[in-house]
Design a protein around this motif. Structure first.
Motif, short mmCIF file in Angstrom:
data_model
loop_
_atom_site.label_atom_id
_atom_site.label_comp_id
_atom_site.label_asym_id
_atom_site.label_seq_id
_atom_site.Cartn_x
_atom_site.Cartn_y
_atom_site.Cartn_z
N ALA A 117 0.71 5.41 -17.63
CA ALA A 117 1.64 3.64 -18.31
C ALA A 117 2.89 3.38 -18.85
N ALA A 118 2.28 4.81 -20.21
CA ALA A 118 3.47 5.32 -21.07
C ALA A 118 5.32 5.55 -20.24
N PHE A 119 5.06 6.17 -18.98
CA PHE A 119 6.34 6.98 -18.09
C PHE A 119 6.78 5.13 -18.27
N TYR A 120 6.68 4.46 -17.83
CA TYR A 120 7.22 2.51 -17.48
C TYR A 120 7.65 2.06 -18.74
N THR A 121 7.15 1.75 -19.83
CA THR A 121 7.14 1.28 -21.23
C THR A 121 7.98 2.25 -21.44
N LYS A 122 8.17 2.97 -21.88
CA LYS A 122 9.34 3.79 -22.16
C LYS A 122 10.77 4.09 -21.84
N MET A 123 10.72 3.69 -20.70
CA MET A 123 11.75 2.96 -19.41
C MET A 123 12.83 2.01 -20.26
N ALA A 124 12.15 1.19 -21.26
CA ALA A 124 12.00 -0.11 -21.40
C ALA A 124 12.67 -0.16 -23.16
N SER A 125 12.32 0.64 -24.07
CA SER A 125 12.21 1.35 -25.13
C SER A 125 13.51 1.42 -25.16
N GLU A 126 13.94 2.65 -24.12
CA GLU A 126 15.03 3.50 -24.32
C GLU A 126 16.52 2.29 -24.16
N VAL B 4 2.36 0.17 -24.94
CA VAL B 4 3.29 -0.85 -25.59
C VAL B 4 3.90 0.43 -25.73
N ALA B 5 5.49 0.49 -25.43
CA ALA B 5 6.51 0.45 -26.36
C ALA B 5 7.62 0.13 -27.11
N ALA B 6 7.90 0.72 -28.04
CA ALA B 6 8.86 -0.16 -29.26
C ALA B 6 9.94 0.72 -29.42
N PRO B 7 11.56 0.16 -29.17
CA PRO B 7 12.42 1.50 -29.69
C PRO B 7 12.47 1.68 -31.79
N SER B 8 12.79 2.93 -31.73
CA SER B 8 13.04 2.97 -33.26
C SER B 8 14.52 3.63 -33.43
N ASN C 256 0.49 -1.11 0.31
CA ASN C 256 0.09 0.07 -0.30
C ASN C 256 0.52 1.35 0.04
N THR C 257 2.06 1.13 -1.30
CA THR C 257 3.01 2.37 -0.96
C THR C 257 2.30 3.04 -2.17
N LEU C 258 3.48 3.89 -2.28
CA LEU C 258 2.44 5.42 -3.37
C LEU C 258 3.11 4.06 -4.66
N GLY C 259 1.55 4.54 -6.23
CA GLY C 259 1.59 3.39 -6.41
C GLY C 259 3.33 3.74 -7.76
N ALA C 260 3.45 4.86 -7.62
CA ALA C 260 4.78 5.59 -8.48
C ALA C 260 6.05 4.20 -8.35
N PRO C 261 6.96 4.46 -6.97
CA PRO C 261 7.81 3.58 -7.04
C PRO C 261 7.60 2.41 -7.04
N SER C 262 6.89 1.81 -6.71
CA SER C 262 6.52 0.12 -6.84
C SER C 262 6.69 0.04 -8.77
N LEU D 153 11.66 8.14 -32.93
CA LEU D 153 11.47 8.55 -31.34
C LEU D 153 10.87 6.82 -31.48
N PRO D 154 10.49 6.36 -30.60
CA PRO D 154 10.08 5.43 -29.95
C PRO D 154 8.66 5.43 -30.52
N VAL D 155 7.80 4.03 -31.11
CA VAL D 155 6.09 3.58 -31.05
C VAL D 155 5.70 3.81 -29.51
N VAL D 156 5.29 4.60 -29.40
CA VAL D 156 4.24 4.02 -27.77
C VAL D 156 2.75 4.13 -27.35
N LEU D 157 2.36 3.19 -27.67
CA LEU D 157 1.16 3.62 -27.45
C LEU D 157 0.37 3.14 -25.77
#
Length: 280
Positions: A58-67, A99-103, A21-27, A106-110
Motif C-alpha cells: 500500500a505504501a508504494f502508492y502513497t509515497k508516489m503522492a508524497s514525492e 498514509v504518507a506525508a512529505p517532510s 479483473n486485471t492485475l491490481g498493481a497497474p490498476s 524522509l517522508p512519514v509513511v504509515l
C-alpha cells in the motif's frame, strides 16, 4: 481499465475505475497517478477501483503522492481473514491502509494491516514448521492457537481489539462497498487461482499547497519529527522511530547486502524460476 468522473467533468475530484479483473498493481498505479494529476487542479482527488486483484504494498502508492508534495492515501480489501471483535470466525480481510506525508528529509509513511500480524507470517511459520505466538490467531473454534495451520483455517486477531476490528471494517466500506466491489467473505482468496479476487481499492491525494504553503508544511513536519526524536528513549529501546522509518532503513540495508530468505523459500523460488527458464 475504465475510469469515470463521478460528476461527468474532467475536473471532478472523484474517480470510479473498473479494473476489469486485471492485475491490481497497474490498476492502483493508474488510480494514484490520476489522483495526483487531478489533486494538482482541485486540491484533492479520491478514486475507487473495483474488479481488481492484489496490488502489492500500500505504501508504494502513497509515497508516489508524497514525492509530489502531496499527502497520499491508499487502502484495499481482501477476503475474510480477521474475526470481528467478539466473533469466533473471520469476516474482514487483512485490509492494509497507508498514509504518507512529505517532510524536508524522509517522508512519514504509515503502512499497516489491522491484524496483529500479516497472514504471510503464518504461511512462513507453517512452511518452516514453527509455532506462532499466542495472540496472533484463533483456530476454527475461536480459541487462541500456536499452530499456524490452525490459525490459517481460523482467523487472525485484530490489533488493539475493537480498534483494529473497526479499522478493517472501515477499509471494507471504502474499498469494497464504496467502489461497488465485494467485501469480506464475498471476495475470492488471494491464494486460490481459480478465479479473480474481485477486490476494491481506495486511493487519494491531497495537494498540500492548496491548504498551506508546502515549504511551511515540510518545515513544520520536520520540526515535529525532530522533537519526537529528541524525546527520552524508553527502557529497552535504542531509538524512537517514525512510521515507515524501519522499512526505509531495511530497503537501504537490503540494497547493500541483499535480501535474506529462508532456505525453503529460496528453493521454492529456484523451482519456480526453472519452470519459466529463469536462472538465479
Amino acid at each position: 481499465m475504465k475510469a469515470l468522473c463521478l460528476s461527468g467533468r474532467s475536473s471532478s475530484p472523484s474517480l470510479v475505475i473498473d479494473a476489469g479483473n486485471t492485475l491490481g498493481a497497474p490498476s492502483a498505479l493508474f488510480a494514484m497517478e490520476a489522483c495526483i494529476r487531478k489533486a494538482a487542479e482541485t486540491g484533492c482527488c479520491f478514486a475507487t477501483v473495483k474488479n481488481s486483484n492484489h496490488f502489492g504494498t500500500a505504501a508504494f502508492y502513497t509515497k508516489m503522492a508524497s514525492e509530489k508534495g502531496m499527502i497520499g492515501f491508499s487502502c484495499t480489501n481482501l477476503t475474510g481473514k480477521i474475526a470481528p471483535y467478539g466473533a469466533a470466525e473471520p469476516f474482514m480481510g487483512t485490509n492494509p491502509i497507508s498514509v504518507a506525508a512529505p517532510s524536508n528529509d524522509l517522508p512519514v509513511v504509515l503502512d499497516m494491516t489491522p491484524s496483529v500480524v500479516a497472514l504471510g507470517k503464518l504461511i512462513l511459520a507453517q512452511k518452516l514448521g514453527q509455532k506462532i505466538p499466542l495472540g496472533w490467531a484463533l483456530d476454527q473454534a475461536g480459541n487462541p492457537t500456536t499452530d499456524p495451520a490452525e490459525g490459517r483455517k481460523g482467523s487472525l486477531i485484530p490489533i488493539g481489539g475493537p480498534k483494529g476490528s473497526g479499522m478493517a471494517i472501515i477499509v471494507d466500506i471504502l474499498s469494497g462497498i464504496l467502489s461497488g466491489a465485494g467485501y469480506g467473505p464475498h471476495l475470492h482468496d488471494l491464494y486460490e487461482f481459480d478465479a479473480p479476487q474481485g477486490v476494491g481499492h481506495f486511493m487519494g491525494a491531497i495537494d498540500i499547497a492548496h491548504f498551506i504553503d508546502l515549504h511551511t508544511f515540510k518545515n513544520t513536519l520536520s520540526a515535529m519529527i525532530k522533537e519526537i526524536k529528541e524525546l527520552q528513549v524508553a527502557p529497552g529501546f535504542n531509538e524512537i522511530r517514525l512510521p515507515g522509518e524501519r522499512a526505509l532503513s531495511l530497503i537501504e540495508k537490503n540494497r547493500l547486502e541483499g535480501i535474506e530468505l529462508p532456505d525453503l523459500v529460496y528453493q521454492e523460488l529456484l523451482e519456480i524460476g526453472q519452470t519459466y527458464g529463469l536462472k538465479l
